[in-house]
Design a protein around this motif. Structure first.
Motif, PDB file in Angstrom:
ATOM      1  N   ARG A  56       0.807  -1.226   0.000  1.00 25.81           N
ATOM      2  CA  ARG A  56       0.000   0.000   0.000  1.00 25.81           C
ATOM      3  C   ARG A  56       0.834   1.267   0.000  1.00 25.81           C
ATOM      4  NH1 ARG A  56      -3.639  -2.377  -2.266  1.00 25.81           N
ATOM      5  NH2 ARG A  56      -5.004  -0.559  -2.016  1.00 25.81           N
ATOM      6  N   THR A  57       1.954   1.225  -0.690  1.00 20.79           N
ATOM      7  CA  THR A  57       2.746   2.451  -0.870  1.00 20.79           C
ATOM      8  C   THR A  57       2.678   2.933  -2.327  1.00 20.79           C
ATOM      9  OG1 THR A  57       4.733   1.042  -1.066  1.00 20.79           O
ATOM     10  CG2 THR A  57       4.355   2.139   1.053  1.00 20.79           C
TER      11      THR A  57
ATOM     12  N   GLU B  80       0.940   6.330  10.690  1.00 20.62           N
ATOM     13  CA  GLU B  80      -0.406   6.778  11.057  1.00 20.62           C
ATOM     14  C   GLU B  80      -1.283   7.009   9.820  1.00 20.62           C
ATOM     15  OE1 GLU B  80       2.323  10.467  11.203  1.00 20.62           O
ATOM     16  OE2 GLU B  80       2.405   8.324  11.708  1.00 20.62           O
ATOM     17  N   ILE B  81      -0.655   7.185   8.659  1.00 24.52           N
ATOM     18  CA  ILE B  81      -1.410   7.329   7.407  1.00 24.52           C
ATOM     19  C   ILE B  81      -1.686   5.962   6.794  1.00 24.52           C
ATOM     20  CG2 ILE B  81      -1.255   8.180   5.020  1.00 24.52           C
ATOM     21  CD1 ILE B  81       0.209  10.627   6.133  1.00 24.52           C
ATOM     22  N   LEU B  82      -0.707   5.056   6.906  1.00 22.12           N
ATOM     23  CA  LEU B  82      -0.866   3.728   6.330  1.00 22.12           C
ATOM     24  C   LEU B  82      -1.903   2.897   7.081  1.00 22.12           C
ATOM     25  CD1 LEU B  82       0.014   1.574   4.322  1.00 22.12           C
ATOM     26  CD2 LEU B  82       1.906   0.978   5.865  1.00 22.12           C
ATOM     27  N   ASN B  83      -2.003   3.088   8.374  1.00 22.11           N
ATOM     28  CA  ASN B  83      -2.913   2.281   9.199  1.00 22.11           C
ATOM     29  C   ASN B  83      -4.356   2.306   8.691  1.00 22.11           C
ATOM     30  OD1 ASN B  83      -4.764   2.563  12.030  1.00 22.11           O
ATOM     31  ND2 ASN B  83      -3.506   0.728  11.809  1.00 22.11           N
ATOM     32  N   PRO B  84      -4.997   3.478   8.528  1.00 21.89           N
ATOM     33  CA  PRO B  84      -6.381   3.473   8.011  1.00 21.89           C
ATOM     34  C   PRO B  84      -6.485   2.989   6.562  1.00 21.89           C
ATOM     35  CG  PRO B  84      -5.552   5.731   8.230  1.00 21.89           C
ATOM     36  CD  PRO B  84      -4.569   4.837   8.903  1.00 21.89           C
ATOM     37  N   ILE B  85      -5.430   3.194   5.770  1.00 25.73           N
ATOM     38  CA  ILE B  85      -5.447   2.704   4.387  1.00 25.73           C
ATOM     39  C   ILE B  85      -5.543   1.188   4.368  1.00 25.73           C
ATOM     40  CG2 ILE B  85      -4.067   2.462   2.271  1.00 25.73           C
ATOM     41  CD1 ILE B  85      -2.957   5.262   2.808  1.00 25.73           C
ATOM     42  N   ARG B  86      -4.762   0.550   5.220  1.00 30.51           N
ATOM     43  CA  ARG B  86      -4.790  -0.916   5.280  1.00 30.51           C
ATOM     44  C   ARG B  86      -6.099  -1.425   5.874  1.00 30.51           C
ATOM     45  NH1 ARG B  86       1.054  -3.722   6.570  1.00 30.51           N
ATOM     46  NH2 ARG B  86       2.090  -3.049   4.635  1.00 30.51           N
TER      47      ARG B  86
ATOM     48  N   LEU C 136      -8.666  -4.068   4.034  1.00 27.31           N
ATOM     49  CA  LEU C 136      -9.210  -5.292   4.616  1.00 27.31           C
ATOM     50  C   LEU C 136     -10.730  -5.328   4.490  1.00 27.31           C
ATOM     51  CD1 LEU C 136      -6.998  -5.610   7.822  1.00 27.31           C
ATOM     52  CD2 LEU C 136      -6.988  -7.131   5.840  1.00 27.31           C
ATOM     53  N   LYS C 137     -11.377  -4.184   4.732  1.00 27.97           N
ATOM     54  CA  LYS C 137     -12.834  -4.113   4.597  1.00 27.97           C
ATOM     55  C   LYS C 137     -13.261  -4.415   3.165  1.00 27.97           C
ATOM     56  CE  LYS C 137     -13.593  -0.671   8.254  1.00 27.97           C
ATOM     57  NZ  LYS C 137     -14.014   0.737   8.536  1.00 27.97           N
ATOM     58  N   ALA C 138     -12.518  -3.888   2.214  1.00 24.40           N
ATOM     59  CA  ALA C 138     -12.841  -4.119   0.799  1.00 24.40           C
ATOM     60  C   ALA C 138     -12.739  -5.598   0.442  1.00 24.40           C
ATOM     61  CB  ALA C 138     -11.912  -3.304  -0.090  1.00 24.40           C
TER      62      ALA C 138
ATOM     63  N   ALA D 213     -11.751  -8.772   8.597  1.00 32.10           N
ATOM     64  CA  ALA D 213     -11.836  -7.948   9.802  1.00 32.10           C
ATOM     65  C   ALA D 213     -10.770  -6.865   9.756  1.00 32.10           C
ATOM     66  CB  ALA D 213     -11.667  -8.812  11.041  1.00 32.10           C
ATOM     67  N   SER D 214     -11.161  -5.639  10.082  1.00 28.21           N
ATOM     68  CA  SER D 214     -10.228  -4.515   9.986  1.00 28.21           C
ATOM     69  C   SER D 214      -9.153  -4.532  11.071  1.00 28.21           C
ATOM     70  CB  SER D 214     -10.994  -3.188  10.059  1.00 28.21           C
ATOM     71  OG  SER D 214     -11.699  -3.094  11.287  1.00 28.21           O
TER      72      SER D 214
END
Length: 272
Positions: free
Chosen positions: A152-153, A200-206, A210-212, A216-217
């Motif tokens: 996810r980079t 802290e930016i990558l965390n919500p992206i990942r 997972l939701k997509a 489980a997130s």
């Protein structure tokens, strides 16, 4: 009765005029029509020689000459020798000039230059697809640039963007449990670019990823502990390689790609 002859004269390859001549010839059933293509006629001396030969056969002359001086000289010689001439591209140049209110570039062979650029772009896109996500690590040896980073980079979208700029880009994911391919360490550092991101930016992206996927997130993939571990691992690999590193946090693909292109073309190794 002699077979009619058409001389196709061009300051480039001459395929366009030849195609038109063949299309016209196909409408006649009165025997063969011989078409002789003379490409790369770029000076008056060569033009005069070709037209002198064409006059011996009382040939029709079809031409795609964009240089005004050559077009004018051809018209003069054709009138002197009584040749029938067909200007294949001239009327279209004039018409487009009128509607666009601009002057044509008048450079021979532009169509094929554009074709070459198109095919290079297609080749680069195919390369990016083939060597995406480390599918075949041997591909990095043939790449113009290799992007490395954790999941996810933006490695894949960046490779596709660079492919549209006609750069062959491969990417290798950095995963602590999987050793990087040996081929990566055979490359000069200037060909490898590391991508990093703030945790802290990558965390919500990942988590969204997972939701997509219907997972489980709170899975380990999106945990802060796992992300920090991966970032540390990737940083160590990039230091070993001595490659430039770009922080993609909050950056659009276009912005990151612009930095990659600066590094590739100018050797600017400092991330800004």
């Amino acid at each position: 009765m002699a077979i009619p002859v058409v001389y196709v004269i061009s300051d480039s390859i001459g395929e366009t005029a030849e195609f038109v001549a063949k299309a016209a010839a196909s409408q006649f059933n009165s025997g063969e029509i011989e078409i002789r293509r003379i490409p790369y006629v770029s000076d008056e001396e060569h033009l005069e020689q070709v037209l002198s030969e064409a006059s011996e056969y009382k040939a029709v002359v079809a031409y795609t000459l964009v240089v005004p001086a050559l077009r004018q000289r051809l018209a003069e010689i054709a009138q002197e020798k009584g040749l029938i001439v067909v200007d294949v591209i001239g009327p279209m140049l004039e018409a487009l000039g009128k509607v666009s209110k601009t002057t044509p570039r008048l450079e021979p062979g532009l169509l094929h230059k554009l074709d070459d650029e198109y095919f290079r772009k297609v080749e680069a896109i195919e390369f990016a697809v083939k060597y995406d996500d480390g599918k075949d690590p041997r591909g990095v040896l043939y790449a113009d640039v290799v992007l490395i980073g954790i999941s996810r980079t933006s490695k894949t979208p960046l490779c596709m963007y660079l492919a549209h700029k006609r750069l062959k880009a491969a990417n290798i994911p950095l995963v602590p449990e999987v050793a990087p391919p040996e081929e990566l360490f055979k490359l000069p550092p200037r060909k490898v670019i590391g991508l990093t991101i703030k945790p802290e930016i990558l965390n919500p992206i990942r988590q969204e990823r997972l939701k997509a996927l219907g997972l489980a997130s709170n899975a380990d993939y999106a945990s802060m502990e796992r992300i920090l571990h991966e970032l540390d691992y990737a940083e160590n690999i990039m230091k070993k390689l001595g490659c430039p590193v770009i922080d993609v946090s909050n950056k659009a693909v276009e912005e990151t790609a612009s930095k990659i292109l600066q590094i590739y073309y100018r050797g600017d190794r400092n991330e800004k």
